[in-house]
Design a protein around this motif. Sequence first.
Motif, PDB file in Angstrom:
ATOM      1  N   PRO A 114       0.823  -1.218   0.000  1.00  0.00           N
ATOM      2  CA  PRO A 114       0.000   0.000   0.000  1.00  0.00           C
ATOM      3  C   PRO A 114       0.852   1.262   0.000  1.00  0.00           C
ATOM      4  O   PRO A 114       1.951   1.307   0.547  1.00  0.00           O
ATOM      5  N   VAL A 115       0.304   2.301  -0.618  1.00  0.00           N
ATOM      6  CA  VAL A 115       0.994   3.591  -0.748  1.00  0.00           C
ATOM      7  C   VAL A 115       0.107   4.694  -0.183  1.00  0.00           C
ATOM      8  O   VAL A 115      -1.072   4.783  -0.530  1.00  0.00           O
ATOM      9  N   VAL A 116       0.665   5.518   0.696  1.00  0.00           N
ATOM     10  CA  VAL A 116      -0.023   6.696   1.221  1.00  0.00           C
ATOM     11  C   VAL A 116       0.502   7.911   0.478  1.00  0.00           C
ATOM     12  O   VAL A 116       1.720   8.072   0.324  1.00  0.00           O
ATOM     13  N   ALA A 117      -0.400   8.764   0.005  1.00  0.00           N
ATOM     14  CA  ALA A 117      -0.017   9.929  -0.793  1.00  0.00           C
ATOM     15  C   ALA A 117       0.052  11.180   0.079  1.00  0.00           C
ATOM     16  O   ALA A 117      -0.854  11.449   0.869  1.00  0.00           O
ATOM     17  N   ALA A 118       1.126  11.956  -0.057  1.00  0.00           N
ATOM     18  CA  ALA A 118       1.272  13.208   0.688  1.00  0.00           C
ATOM     19  C   ALA A 118       1.779  14.300  -0.244  1.00  0.00           C
ATOM     20  O   ALA A 118       2.383  14.021  -1.273  1.00  0.00           O
ATOM     21  N   GLY A 119       1.512  15.543   0.137  1.00  0.00           N
ATOM     22  CA  GLY A 119       1.927  16.679  -0.676  1.00  0.00           C
ATOM     23  C   GLY A 119       0.747  17.310  -1.379  1.00  0.00           C
ATOM     24  O   GLY A 119       0.307  16.824  -2.421  1.00  0.00           O
TER      25      GLY A 119
ATOM     26  N   ALA B  12     -10.497  11.708  -1.832  1.00  0.00           N
ATOM     27  CA  ALA B  12     -11.202  10.954  -2.871  1.00  0.00           C
ATOM     28  C   ALA B  12     -10.316  10.763  -4.095  1.00  0.00           C
ATOM     29  O   ALA B  12     -10.270   9.676  -4.691  1.00  0.00           O
ATOM     30  N   ALA B  13      -9.575  11.802  -4.475  1.00  0.00           N
ATOM     31  CA  ALA B  13      -8.692  11.716  -5.638  1.00  0.00           C
ATOM     32  C   ALA B  13      -7.580  10.699  -5.402  1.00  0.00           C
ATOM     33  O   ALA B  13      -7.261   9.879  -6.277  1.00  0.00           O
ATOM     34  N   ALA B  14      -6.967  10.746  -4.208  1.00  0.00           N
ATOM     35  CA  ALA B  14      -5.873   9.819  -3.896  1.00  0.00           C
ATOM     36  C   ALA B  14      -6.366   8.375  -3.929  1.00  0.00           C
ATOM     37  O   ALA B  14      -5.683   7.486  -4.461  1.00  0.00           O
ATOM     38  N   LEU B  15      -7.548   8.133  -3.365  1.00  0.00           N
ATOM     39  CA  LEU B  15      -8.104   6.776  -3.389  1.00  0.00           C
ATOM     40  C   LEU B  15      -8.405   6.347  -4.823  1.00  0.00           C
ATOM     41  O   LEU B  15      -8.233   5.170  -5.175  1.00  0.00           O
ATOM     42  N   SER B  16      -8.821   7.295  -5.651  1.00  0.00           N
ATOM     43  CA  SER B  16      -9.091   6.975  -7.056  1.00  0.00           C
ATOM     44  C   SER B  16      -7.820   6.585  -7.801  1.00  0.00           C
ATOM     45  O   SER B  16      -7.838   5.727  -8.686  1.00  0.00           O
ATOM     46  N   TYR B  17      -6.707   7.199  -7.436  1.00  0.00           N
ATOM     47  CA  TYR B  17      -5.415   6.827  -8.026  1.00  0.00           C
ATOM     48  C   TYR B  17      -5.025   5.400  -7.638  1.00  0.00           C
ATOM     49  O   TYR B  17      -4.280   4.733  -8.359  1.00  0.00           O
ATOM     50  N   GLY B  18      -5.524   4.951  -6.492  1.00  0.00           N
ATOM     51  CA  GLY B  18      -5.149   3.637  -5.986  1.00  0.00           C
ATOM     52  C   GLY B  18      -4.382   3.705  -4.682  1.00  0.00           C
ATOM     53  O   GLY B  18      -3.905   2.680  -4.173  1.00  0.00           O
ATOM     54  N   ALA B  19      -4.227   4.923  -4.113  1.00  0.00           N
ATOM     55  CA  ALA B  19      -3.545   5.077  -2.831  1.00  0.00           C
ATOM     56  C   ALA B  19      -4.410   4.511  -1.708  1.00  0.00           C
ATOM     57  O   ALA B  19      -5.632   4.382  -1.832  1.00  0.00           O
ATOM     58  N   ALA B  20      -3.755   4.209  -0.591  1.00  0.00           N
ATOM     59  CA  ALA B  20      -4.458   3.661   0.577  1.00  0.00           C
ATOM     60  C   ALA B  20      -4.885   4.749   1.548  1.00  0.00           C
ATOM     61  O   ALA B  20      -5.543   4.464   2.555  1.00  0.00           O
ATOM     62  N   GLY B  21      -4.518   5.994   1.266  1.00  0.00           N
ATOM     63  CA  GLY B  21      -4.873   7.099   2.137  1.00  0.00           C
ATOM     64  C   GLY B  21      -4.011   8.302   1.833  1.00  0.00           C
ATOM     65  O   GLY B  21      -3.229   8.301   0.874  1.00  0.00           O
ATOM     66  N   ILE B  22      -4.151   9.346   2.652  1.00  0.00           N
ATOM     67  CA  ILE B  22      -3.383  10.565   2.452  1.00  0.00           C
ATOM     68  C   ILE B  22      -2.624  10.939   3.723  1.00  0.00           C
ATOM     69  O   ILE B  22      -3.047  10.628   4.838  1.00  0.00           O
ATOM     70  N   GLY B  23      -1.496  11.617   3.541  1.00  0.00           N
ATOM     71  CA  GLY B  23      -0.741  12.189   4.643  1.00  0.00           C
ATOM     72  C   GLY B  23      -0.809  13.702   4.551  1.00  0.00           C
ATOM     73  O   GLY B  23      -0.716  14.267   3.464  1.00  0.00           O
TER      74      GLY B  23
END
Length: 356
Positions: A170-175, A184-195
């Motif tokens: 899993p990948v968490v997206a930050a920035g 919602a956008a990060a989950l749509s990319y396939g991320a597991a969450g946001i930082g």
Amino acid sequence: MSTPARLRTPLTELTGVDHPIVQTGMGWVAGPRLVSATAKAGALGILASATMTLEELEKAIVEVKGRTDRPFGVNLRADAGDATQRVELLVEYGVKVASFALAPRPEQIARLKENGIVVMPSIGAAKHAKKVASWGADLVMVQGGEGGGHTGPVATTLVLPSVLDSVDIPVVAAGGFFDGRGLAAALSYGAAGIGMGSRFLLTSDSAVPDPIKAQYLGFGLDGTVVTTKADGMPHRLLRTAYVEGLEEENPLRRLVPTARRTLEFKRLSGASWREFAGDGWRMKRASDRSWSQMTLAANTPMLLKAGLVDGDTTAGMLAGGQVVGLIEDLPSCEELVDRIVAEAVERIASVGTALV
């Protein structure tokens, strides 16, 4: 109040939190007060330990556990001289997540995982994600160039998919994240969450002085600058008068104040000269910095402390992401998390109506 809606992702399942949101480990900012408030809100709070002594870290862990029984994490420097002792603190106190700013060593990952601790290194490129994944990391956090503090040149919208395509963990997206649309956008990319860093810094639960928070709220989207003048590495900071001065200042004029702040940081760390020098050598090897960059790096914690703790922006600097230009309020962590999750659920549902 607590959000009735839930978004289940690999991040929530691995860590046991209710919502796929991480409060990042910001030095001088992510202390027990903010971390426990984040945890109570159902998100993952991360204690920043790089600016703490070993004893201060233990005290902070005990304080968080006294405030809440919810999962939380600790950010560690893998190259610190006492990294082994810090890992053992996490094991002793049953901390749920260990995050790392630099790649942890395979033996550190193994020790943490054998004790049920989730390992989440922060990385800036796909090649780094592949490396730590091969060593056994459970998930990674990737920060795009919009993020505050030390950052890279590639935007989240590009670095995130490149990392997602390179690893199976899993990948968490930050920035650049601050609201439910971003989640919602990060989950749509396939991320597991946001930082999020700046967004949690700008809450009522953050211990940053209120006048400093007000300064953050006054900046626009062009209110940050990426500079190497602070510590020799690309560092996104608020465009204060002090930082503007750094950009123009002759390096020779900074020599004496840099040495003074380095000595002050050594005093606060409680390290001997031998330990302090050894820590610097390990950091140099891990980050491949030049010796001039290393001199500046030892100076940086005190510059950040001056701004974020002492509230003196005439002698300090403020790390912040570009997202500060879109933040307008100071909610509690609970209000913030509830709002983000509710909006993300609404956005995901609305997108679903476009299917034909």
